[in-house]
Design a protein around this motif. Structure first.
Motif, PDB file in Angstrom:
ATOM      1  N   UNK A 151      -9.741  10.712  -5.245  1.00 33.78           N
ATOM      2  CA  UNK A 151      -9.302   9.779  -6.132  1.00 33.78           C
ATOM      3  C   UNK A 151      -8.598   8.709  -5.862  1.00 33.78           C
ATOM      4  N   UNK A 152      -7.816   8.924  -4.723  1.00 38.40           N
ATOM      5  CA  UNK A 152      -6.879   7.686  -4.306  1.00 38.40           C
ATOM      6  C   UNK A 152      -7.974   6.637  -3.697  1.00 38.40           C
ATOM      7  N   UNK A 153      -7.572   5.473  -4.392  1.00 43.19           N
ATOM      8  CA  UNK A 153      -8.341   4.196  -3.837  1.00 43.19           C
ATOM      9  C   UNK A 153      -7.904   3.797  -2.568  1.00 43.19           C
ATOM     10  N   UNK A 154      -8.725   3.665  -1.856  1.00 36.00           N
ATOM     11  CA  UNK A 154      -8.603   3.239  -0.280  1.00 36.00           C
ATOM     12  C   UNK A 154      -7.996   2.033  -0.077  1.00 36.00           C
ATOM     13  N   UNK A 155      -8.094   1.331  -0.957  1.00 38.60           N
ATOM     14  CA  UNK A 155      -7.547  -0.116  -0.719  1.00 38.60           C
ATOM     15  C   UNK A 155      -6.002  -0.215  -1.225  1.00 38.60           C
ATOM     16  N   UNK A 156      -5.511   0.754  -1.896  1.00 38.70           N
ATOM     17  CA  UNK A 156      -4.132   0.910  -2.329  1.00 38.70           C
ATOM     18  C   UNK A 156      -3.495   2.002  -1.654  1.00 38.70           C
ATOM     19  N   UNK A 157      -4.211   2.888  -1.236  1.00 37.10           N
ATOM     20  CA  UNK A 157      -3.584   4.216  -0.593  1.00 37.10           C
ATOM     21  C   UNK A 157      -3.719   4.433   0.819  1.00 37.10           C
ATOM     22  N   UNK A 158      -2.808   4.973   1.627  1.00 38.10           N
ATOM     23  CA  UNK A 158      -3.004   5.359   2.956  1.00 38.10           C
ATOM     24  C   UNK A 158      -2.960   7.092   2.894  1.00 38.10           C
ATOM     25  N   UNK A 159      -3.858   7.616   3.234  1.00 34.90           N
ATOM     26  CA  UNK A 159      -3.733   9.317   3.005  1.00 34.90           C
ATOM     27  C   UNK A 159      -3.785   9.824   4.332  1.00 34.90           C
ATOM     28  N   UNK A 160      -2.963  10.751   4.823  1.00 39.97           N
ATOM     29  CA  UNK A 160      -3.307  11.473   5.821  1.00 39.97           C
ATOM     30  C   UNK A 160      -2.051  12.350   6.293  1.00 39.97           C
ATOM     31  N   UNK A 161      -2.309  13.152   7.351  1.00 36.98           N
ATOM     32  CA  UNK A 161      -1.253  14.094   7.749  1.00 36.98           C
ATOM     33  C   UNK A 161      -0.212  13.098   8.898  1.00 36.98           C
ATOM     34  N   UNK A 162       1.163  13.522   8.788  1.00 38.27           N
ATOM     35  CA  UNK A 162       1.859  12.799   9.660  1.00 38.27           C
ATOM     36  C   UNK A 162       2.249  11.357   9.595  1.00 38.27           C
ATOM     37  N   UNK A 163       1.897  10.905   8.382  1.00 35.66           N
ATOM     38  CA  UNK A 163       1.922   9.646   8.151  1.00 35.66           C
ATOM     39  C   UNK A 163       3.758   9.263   8.406  1.00 35.66           C
TER      40      UNK A 163
ATOM     41  N   UNK B 148       0.974  -1.237   0.059  1.00 40.65           N
ATOM     42  CA  UNK B 148       0.076   0.070   0.033  1.00 40.65           C
ATOM     43  C   UNK B 148       1.033   1.079   0.144  1.00 40.65           C
ATOM     44  N   UNK B 149       0.493   2.195  -0.911  1.00 38.77           N
ATOM     45  CA  UNK B 149       1.377   3.493  -0.774  1.00 38.77           C
ATOM     46  C   UNK B 149       0.707   4.459   0.299  1.00 38.77           C
ATOM     47  N   UNK B 150       1.605   5.233   0.803  1.00 35.09           N
ATOM     48  CA  UNK B 150       1.326   6.073   1.933  1.00 35.09           C
ATOM     49  C   UNK B 150       1.822   7.604   1.260  1.00 35.09           C
ATOM     50  N   UNK B 151       0.570   8.305   1.402  1.00 29.09           N
ATOM     51  CA  UNK B 151       0.813   9.849   0.957  1.00 29.09           C
ATOM     52  C   UNK B 151       0.542  10.667   2.154  1.00 29.09           C
ATOM     53  N   UNK B 152       1.391  11.369   2.612  1.00 35.11           N
ATOM     54  CA  UNK B 152       1.159  12.513   3.503  1.00 35.11           C
ATOM     55  C   UNK B 152       0.730  13.806   3.104  1.00 35.11           C
ATOM     56  N   UNK B 153      -0.353  14.098   3.543  1.00 36.32           N
ATOM     57  CA  UNK B 153      -0.939  15.352   3.338  1.00 36.32           C
ATOM     58  C   UNK B 153      -0.386  16.489   3.942  1.00 36.32           C
ATOM     59  N   UNK B 154      -0.410  17.652   3.628  1.00 37.73           N
ATOM     60  CA  UNK B 154       0.074  18.992   4.206  1.00 37.73           C
ATOM     61  C   UNK B 154      -1.079  20.050   3.979  1.00 37.73           C
ATOM     62  N   UNK B 155      -1.491  20.891   4.526  1.00 32.75           N
ATOM     63  CA  UNK B 155      -2.539  21.955   4.218  1.00 32.75           C
ATOM     64  C   UNK B 155      -3.876  21.099   4.120  1.00 32.75           C
ATOM     65  N   UNK B 156      -4.667  22.127   3.484  1.00 30.88           N
ATOM     66  CA  UNK B 156      -5.966  21.571   3.563  1.00 30.88           C
ATOM     67  C   UNK B 156      -6.071  21.320   1.639  1.00 30.88           C
ATOM     68  N   UNK B 157      -6.270  19.969   1.291  1.00 30.06           N
ATOM     69  CA  UNK B 157      -6.189  19.739   0.022  1.00 30.06           C
ATOM     70  C   UNK B 157      -7.689  19.226  -0.202  1.00 30.06           C
ATOM     71  N   UNK B 158      -8.166  19.668  -1.381  1.00 30.90           N
ATOM     72  CA  UNK B 158      -9.621  19.617  -1.928  1.00 30.90           C
ATOM     73  C   UNK B 158     -10.023  17.948  -1.912  1.00 30.90           C
ATOM     74  N   UNK B 159     -11.186  17.685  -1.378  1.00 32.11           N
ATOM     75  CA  UNK B 159     -11.406  16.281  -1.020  1.00 32.11           C
ATOM     76  C   UNK B 159     -11.693  15.692  -2.331  1.00 32.11           C
TER      77      UNK B 159
END
Length: 393
Positions: free
Chosen positions: A17-29, A1-12
């Motif tokens: 578009x990130x597939x939750x089965x293949x991507x973990x998205x969030x702050x501070x990952x 699973x790919x992990x993508x760390x977010x900063x700021x407020x990114x439009x939902x």
């Protein structure tokens, strides 16, 4: 699973578009594969070894240490053109505000709080309205410095408003030229453009070639009484030269998205709080583009709209995919192909691109490269970053 760390407020709309089965998205990952951000400053942040890419949901990348990223093989993406319409519309507003004293007139109306008779107010307004008279932009000449995604839209918009339009861009791309109306007059240099234009709108990046580009000499070349519009970058305009041009009356109006203390209180300066791309639509467009580019790189190794790596794309042809970044010096690709040949790993297809001191390669092979082959490729002189992607399901 790919992990993508977010900063700021990114439009939902983008993050969705990130597939939750293949991507973990969030702050501070921890140990992220990628960052996605807007204005977060990364110059003092330590990058984890896992980091492969950074996606900036916007055009400017001043908040990202590009040379450090390139050295580590981290691909940096931006989203040129995603906010172009938002900026274009604000340029129109800026020209109208500069042509007619709309702001002054509105403030005058709001100052009439001591009046309670509508008839008397109407008489007062009729007597005073000449103070706020101006001119029309139709029939005037608009000059565009930089004819990329935003500049070309502004140029075409000027034509639609009945203006004559001239443009200067020494690095005009074929793609941008196709977007541009044939009625836009091409000018060979900046000073020639400034001499003929009533309005000049800047749409170029800030770099070693453009910082302070609009200086004393440029203002001296401007058509007297002209208007300068800057929704690009603050650093393009020399602040001391700007104040001097306003003091001397050579510049009628300066409309900008970058307020400076020395400009506050000056009626010739129409200043906005860096809102050029601040629309819900632009933020969504940027987030969607950034997300799609990031996914294509993480899943396929393709690079689109990178500011530090060459644009490199290849359709999946089956088999395993090897991608690697290397210093743009001779024999690196040959060394990698020799490693594959020595291990009887057949190449299906490949692409090699370079940009300045960096090169990037995509190689599809029939069979999975073993640890020995990957270690040999990673050890090849000049190789910076190596990835292996499994066949697409």
């Amino acid at each position: 699973m790919y992990k993508v760390r977010t900063y700021n407020k990114i439009s939902e709309k983008g993050l969705g578009l990130f597939d939750s089965e293949r991507y973990n998205i969030g702050e501070g990952l921890e140990s992220p594969d990628a960052f996605i951000l807007r204005s977060q400053k990364l110059h003092d942040e330590a990058f984890p070894d896992s980091l492969l890419a950074i996606a900036r949901a916007g055009a400017g990348v001043n908040n990202i240490p590009i040379p450090d990223c390139t050295e580590k093989g981290v691909v940096v993406f931006n989203t040129p053109g995603a906010n172009a319409n938002a900026v274009k519309e604000l340029v129109v507003a800026g020209m109208l505000l500069a042509s007619r004293d709309v702001y002054g007139g509105m403030n005058f109306v709001q100052s009439l709080t001591d009046m309670d008779d509508a008839g008397e107010m109407a008489k007062r307004l009729e007597a005073e309205k000449k103070r706020f008279a101006g001119g029309e932009i139709a029939g005037k000449t608009l000059g565009i410095v930089g004819l990329g995604a935003i500049g070309s839209m502004v140029a075409n918009m000027g034509l639609e408003l009945g203006m004559s339009v001239a443009g200067f861009d020494p690095a005009l791309s074929v793609e941008a030229a196709w977007r541009l109306s044939s009625r836009v007059q091409k000018v060979d240099n900046l000073h020639a453009l400034l001499k003929i234009c009533d309005f000049v709108s800047l749409h170029i990046p800030a770099n070693e070639h453009t910082r302070g580009l609009v200086d004393d000499e440029a203002f001296a070349a401007m058509k007297p009484g002209g208007c300068l519009i800057n929704f690009a970058r603050e650093e393009i305009v020399d602040p001391e030269a700007l104040v001097k041009a306003l003091d001397e009356g050579r510049l009628h109006r300066y409309v900008a998205d970058f307020p400076r203390p020395e400009l506050l209180g000056r009626p010739e300066a129409i200043l906005m709080p860096h809102i050029g791309a601040s629309t819900a639509e632009a933020e969504q467009n940027c987030a969607v583009m950034a997300t799609r580019q990031l996914m294509d790189y993480l899943e396929n190794g393709n690079i689109t709209n990178s500011v530090n790596f060459p644009q490199t794309r290849m359709g999946r042809n089956g088999g395993w995919r090897i991608t690697f970044a290397n210093r743009n010096v001779p024999k690196v690709l040959g060394s990698v192909l020799s490693v594959l040949a020595d291990r009887d790993i057949n190449v299906i297809d490949m692409v090699n691109k370079s940009r300045g001191e960096i090169a990037y390669n995509i190689i599809d092979v029939e069979s999975e490269p073993g640890p020995g082959a990957l270690e040999a490729i990673a050890a090849a002189e000049g190789v910076i970053r190596l990835r292996v992607l499994p066949p697409k399901a």
